[in-house]
Design a protein around this motif. Sequence first.
Motif, PDB file in Angstrom:
ATOM      1  N   PHE A   1     -69.432 -46.571  10.526  1.00 33.50           N
ATOM      2  CA  PHE A   1     -69.638 -46.922   8.855  1.00 33.50           C
ATOM      3  C   PHE A   1     -69.904 -48.259   8.784  1.00 33.50           C
ATOM      4  CE2 PHE A   1     -67.738 -48.328   4.932  1.00 33.50           C
ATOM      5  CZ  PHE A   1     -68.635 -47.635   4.131  1.00 33.50           C
ATOM      6  N   LEU A   2     -68.859 -49.163   9.488  1.00 34.20           N
ATOM      7  CA  LEU A   2     -68.993 -50.664   9.342  1.00 34.20           C
ATOM      8  C   LEU A   2     -70.531 -51.052   9.955  1.00 34.20           C
ATOM      9  CD1 LEU A   2     -65.583 -51.702  10.561  1.00 34.20           C
ATOM     10  CD2 LEU A   2     -66.387 -51.807   8.170  1.00 34.20           C
ATOM     11  N   CYS A   3     -70.833 -50.523  11.192  1.00 32.92           N
ATOM     12  CA  CYS A   3     -71.908 -51.201  11.748  1.00 32.92           C
ATOM     13  C   CYS A   3     -73.322 -50.929  10.887  1.00 32.92           C
ATOM     14  CB  CYS A   3     -72.207 -50.328  13.009  1.00 32.92           C
ATOM     15  SG  CYS A   3     -71.185 -50.773  14.352  1.00 32.92           S
ATOM     16  N   VAL A   4     -73.380 -49.682  10.065  1.00 37.63           N
ATOM     17  CA  VAL A   4     -74.192 -49.504   9.291  1.00 37.63           C
ATOM     18  C   VAL A   4     -74.171 -50.367   8.058  1.00 37.63           C
ATOM     19  CG1 VAL A   4     -75.192 -47.611   7.474  1.00 37.63           C
ATOM     20  CG2 VAL A   4     -74.356 -46.795   9.738  1.00 37.63           C
ATOM     21  N   ALA A   5     -73.150 -50.620   7.365  1.00 36.52           N
ATOM     22  CA  ALA A   5     -72.873 -51.380   6.263  1.00 36.52           C
ATOM     23  C   ALA A   5     -73.300 -52.958   6.576  1.00 36.52           C
ATOM     24  CB  ALA A   5     -71.453 -51.450   5.943  1.00 36.52           C
ATOM     25  N   TYR A   6     -73.060 -53.280   7.722  1.00 34.03           N
ATOM     26  CA  TYR A   6     -73.462 -54.697   8.172  1.00 34.03           C
ATOM     27  C   TYR A   6     -74.864 -54.745   8.283  1.00 34.03           C
ATOM     28  CZ  TYR A   6     -69.011 -57.022   9.226  1.00 34.03           C
ATOM     29  OH  TYR A   6     -67.838 -57.530   9.298  1.00 34.03           O
ATOM     30  N   ILE A   7     -75.393 -53.898   8.972  1.00 32.77           N
ATOM     31  CA  ILE A   7     -76.876 -53.479   9.183  1.00 32.77           C
ATOM     32  C   ILE A   7     -77.815 -53.599   7.282  1.00 32.77           C
ATOM     33  CG2 ILE A   7     -78.985 -51.946   9.606  1.00 32.77           C
ATOM     34  CD1 ILE A   7     -77.423 -51.312  12.100  1.00 32.77           C
ATOM     35  N   LEU A   8     -77.152 -52.939   6.577  1.00 32.56           N
ATOM     36  CA  LEU A   8     -77.673 -52.553   5.517  1.00 32.56           C
ATOM     37  C   LEU A   8     -77.600 -54.203   4.626  1.00 32.56           C
ATOM     38  CD1 LEU A   8     -76.671 -49.103   4.353  1.00 32.56           C
ATOM     39  CD2 LEU A   8     -78.907 -49.748   4.797  1.00 32.56           C
ATOM     40  N   VAL A   9     -76.463 -54.666   4.739  1.00 38.51           N
ATOM     41  CA  VAL A   9     -76.137 -55.985   4.007  1.00 38.51           C
ATOM     42  C   VAL A   9     -77.373 -57.005   4.470  1.00 38.51           C
ATOM     43  CG1 VAL A   9     -74.548 -57.941   3.774  1.00 38.51           C
ATOM     44  CG2 VAL A   9     -73.613 -55.590   3.558  1.00 38.51           C
ATOM     45  N   TYR A  10     -77.281 -57.299   6.109  1.00 36.72           N
ATOM     46  CA  TYR A  10     -78.159 -58.089   6.465  1.00 36.72           C
ATOM     47  C   TYR A  10     -79.799 -57.825   6.178  1.00 36.72           C
ATOM     48  CZ  TYR A  10     -74.486 -60.505   8.704  1.00 36.72           C
ATOM     49  OH  TYR A  10     -73.385 -61.331   9.061  1.00 36.72           O
ATOM     50  N   ALA A  11     -79.861 -56.341   6.261  1.00 36.84           N
ATOM     51  CA  ALA A  11     -81.295 -56.081   5.655  1.00 36.84           C
ATOM     52  C   ALA A  11     -81.806 -56.570   4.389  1.00 36.84           C
ATOM     53  CB  ALA A  11     -81.619 -54.681   5.927  1.00 36.84           C
ATOM     54  N   GLY A  12     -80.807 -56.390   3.466  1.00 34.80           N
ATOM     55  CA  GLY A  12     -80.814 -56.947   2.051  1.00 34.80           C
ATOM     56  C   GLY A  12     -81.138 -58.116   1.874  1.00 34.80           C
ATOM     57  N   MET A  13     -80.228 -59.148   2.727  1.00 38.47           N
ATOM     58  CA  MET A  13     -80.574 -60.513   2.429  1.00 38.47           C
ATOM     59  C   MET A  13     -81.650 -60.959   3.031  1.00 38.47           C
ATOM     60  SD  MET A  13     -76.550 -61.394   3.875  1.00 38.47           S
ATOM     61  CE  MET A  13     -76.943 -63.294   4.068  1.00 38.47           C
ATOM     62  N   ILE A  14     -82.357 -60.265   4.002  1.00 38.97           N
ATOM     63  CA  ILE A  14     -83.650 -60.562   4.681  1.00 38.97           C
ATOM     64  C   ILE A  14     -84.592 -60.206   3.576  1.00 38.97           C
ATOM     65  CG2 ILE A  14     -85.420 -60.197   6.260  1.00 38.97           C
ATOM     66  CD1 ILE A  14     -82.914 -59.911   8.458  1.00 38.97           C
ATOM     67  N   LEU A  15     -84.616 -59.133   3.036  1.00 42.85           N
ATOM     68  CA  LEU A  15     -85.661 -58.461   1.887  1.00 42.85           C
ATOM     69  C   LEU A  15     -85.584 -59.610   0.810  1.00 42.85           C
ATOM     70  CD1 LEU A  15     -85.434 -54.724   2.342  1.00 42.85           C
ATOM     71  CD2 LEU A  15     -87.247 -56.260   3.134  1.00 42.85           C
ATOM     72  N   TYR A  16     -84.419 -59.799   0.331  1.00 46.43           N
ATOM     73  CA  TYR A  16     -84.406 -60.814  -0.990  1.00 46.43           C
ATOM     74  C   TYR A  16     -84.875 -62.116  -0.599  1.00 46.43           C
ATOM     75  CZ  TYR A  16     -82.136 -63.754  -4.586  1.00 46.43           C
ATOM     76  OH  TYR A  16     -82.283 -64.359  -5.570  1.00 46.43           O
ATOM     77  N   ASP A  17     -84.489 -62.836   0.597  1.00 44.74           N
ATOM     78  CA  ASP A  17     -85.346 -63.797   0.692  1.00 44.74           C
ATOM     79  C   ASP A  17     -86.676 -63.860   1.042  1.00 44.74           C
ATOM     80  OD1 ASP A  17     -82.722 -65.203   0.981  1.00 44.74           O
ATOM     81  OD2 ASP A  17     -82.549 -65.111   3.166  1.00 44.74           O
ATOM     82  N   LEU A  18     -87.165 -62.890   1.528  1.00 41.27           N
ATOM     83  CA  LEU A  18     -88.524 -62.488   1.725  1.00 41.27           C
ATOM     84  C   LEU A  18     -89.252 -62.487   0.499  1.00 41.27           C
ATOM     85  CD1 LEU A  18     -89.051 -60.616   4.862  1.00 41.27           C
ATOM     86  CD2 LEU A  18     -89.531 -62.849   4.797  1.00 41.27           C
ATOM     87  N   PHE A  19     -88.780 -61.573  -0.454  1.00 42.83           N
ATOM     88  CA  PHE A  19     -89.580 -61.158  -1.676  1.00 42.83           C
ATOM     89  C   PHE A  19     -89.269 -61.617  -3.028  1.00 42.83           C
ATOM     90  CE2 PHE A  19     -90.301 -57.896   1.814  1.00 42.83           C
ATOM     91  CZ  PHE A  19     -91.432 -58.155   1.956  1.00 42.83           C
ATOM     92  N   PHE A  20     -87.955 -61.766  -3.266  1.00 42.75           N
ATOM     93  CA  PHE A  20     -87.489 -62.135  -4.314  1.00 42.75           C
ATOM     94  C   PHE A  20     -87.073 -63.637  -4.653  1.00 42.75           C
ATOM     95  CE2 PHE A  20     -86.257 -57.856  -3.710  1.00 42.75           C
ATOM     96  CZ  PHE A  20     -87.262 -57.326  -4.626  1.00 42.75           C
TER      97      PHE A  20
END
Length: 117
Positions: free
Chosen positions: A9-28
């Motif tokens: 659960f912690l590994c999946v949560a970290y992956i989702l948080v960092y993926a969200g940060m990357i997507l926010y920086d790229l598109f928004f």
Amino acid sequence: MDFSTVMMFLCVAYILVYAGMILYDLFFSKEIVDASPRMEEEEIDISDEVLAFHPIEVSKEVSQMSAYSSPAADVAQMTGGIDFKGVKIALEDLAAKGEKSGFAEVMDCWRIHDQAA
């Protein structure tokens, strides 16, 4: 809950948080970030200081009583420690006599020193 379930659960949560940060920086994020910040450089002329520089010789008086200059400095000095060959004898004495041995007294002194520190 199983340990592996929590870790997954912690590994999946970290992956989702960092993926969200990357997507926010790229598109928004519309903020332009300069990847190589430039520092303003100022040229300084020190030629006048170089011409005015005069080296000064500094010497230190060496004491005649220095331990490093005496011939006895080459010989090993006894500092109150146990030489390597005597360690086995001291440990056997500690095993035989227990707290009444000389090595136990040394260990007690170190315990007192450690507690004071």
